[in-house]
Design an enzyme around this catalytic site. Structure first.
Site, PDB file in Angstrom:
ATOM      1  N   VAL A   1      64.688   3.625  45.777  1.00  0.00           N
ATOM      2  CA  VAL A   1      64.906   3.745  47.215  1.00  0.00           C
ATOM      3  C   VAL A   1      63.812   2.959  47.925  1.00  0.00           C
ATOM      4  O   VAL A   1      62.619   3.135  47.635  1.00  0.00           O
ATOM      5  CB  VAL A   1      64.875   5.226  47.657  1.00  0.00           C
ATOM      6  CG1 VAL A   1      65.103   5.342  49.158  1.00  0.00           C
ATOM      7  CG2 VAL A   1      65.892   6.045  46.877  1.00  0.00           C
TER       8      VAL A   1
ATOM      9  N   SER B   1      62.433   6.444  42.261  1.00  0.00           N
ATOM     10  CA  SER B   1      61.209   5.991  42.913  1.00  0.00           C
ATOM     11  C   SER B   1      61.575   5.683  44.355  1.00  0.00           C
ATOM     12  O   SER B   1      62.711   5.350  44.660  1.00  0.00           O
ATOM     13  CB  SER B   1      60.597   4.772  42.212  1.00  0.00           C
ATOM     14  OG  SER B   1      61.558   3.817  41.900  1.00  0.00           O
ATOM     15  N   CYS B   2      60.612   5.865  45.254  1.00  0.00           N
ATOM     16  CA  CYS B   2      60.830   5.589  46.671  1.00  0.00           C
ATOM     17  C   CYS B   2      59.582   4.913  47.205  1.00  0.00           C
ATOM     18  O   CYS B   2      58.473   5.440  47.041  1.00  0.00           O
ATOM     19  CB  CYS B   2      61.104   6.878  47.439  1.00  0.00           C
ATOM     20  SG  CYS B   2      61.389   6.617  49.209  1.00  0.00           S
ATOM     21  N   VAL B   3      59.767   3.750  47.793  1.00  0.00           N
ATOM     22  CA  VAL B   3      58.632   3.005  48.328  1.00  0.00           C
ATOM     23  C   VAL B   3      58.924   2.542  49.750  1.00  0.00           C
ATOM     24  O   VAL B   3      60.074   2.310  50.119  1.00  0.00           O
ATOM     25  CB  VAL B   3      58.269   1.786  47.449  1.00  0.00           C
ATOM     26  CG1 VAL B   3      57.808   2.219  46.070  1.00  0.00           C
ATOM     27  CG2 VAL B   3      59.431   0.827  47.329  1.00  0.00           C
TER      28      VAL B   3
END
Length: 125
Positions: free
Chosen positions: A77, A104-106
């Protein structure tokens, strides 16, 4: 051997890439932003509306490959404002009710077409 997965129920690629590629039993999607597949325009309504459209686009691609969100093993994401994390989680969680995938979210500085969110995934049949 790779097979290209394509559906009219998700936006057409806006560059030299495929909506998704199937290799063996694995599906790899390109990142999806909140484009309406009919108009090709970014949906209005902020992060929640864009997140919902992204998930619907991914759902259409999964269905074109004979899969569902149950098959998803990993998502990535990308959001332009980490302050939207909670709102994104609320929408995202409606699609992954049980046994959610790894994720994963960045936060990123910008996304195509001024989108607020982009999500890509890997699924296994």
């Amino acid at each position: 051997m790779k097979n290209i997965v394509k559906t009219d129920k998700a936006p057409a690629a806006i560059g030299p890439y495929s909506q998704a590629v199937m290799v063996g039993d694995f599906l790899y999607t390109s990142g999806q932003i909140g484009l309406d597949p009919v108009t090709g325009q970014l949906v209005e309504g902020g992060i929640e509306a864009q997140a919902e459209r992204v998930m619907e686009n991914l759902k259409a691609i999964l269905e074109a490959a004979g899969m569902s969100f149950e098959n998803v093993i990993k998502t990535q994401v990308f959001i332009t404002n980490m302050g939207d994390f909670g709102k994104v989680n609320e929408v995202y969680g409606r699609y992954f009710k049980g046994n959610p995938p790894a994720r994963s979210c960045v936060e990123v500085s910008a996304l195509p077409r001024g989108a607020l969110i982009e999500i890509e995934l890997i699924a296994h049949k």
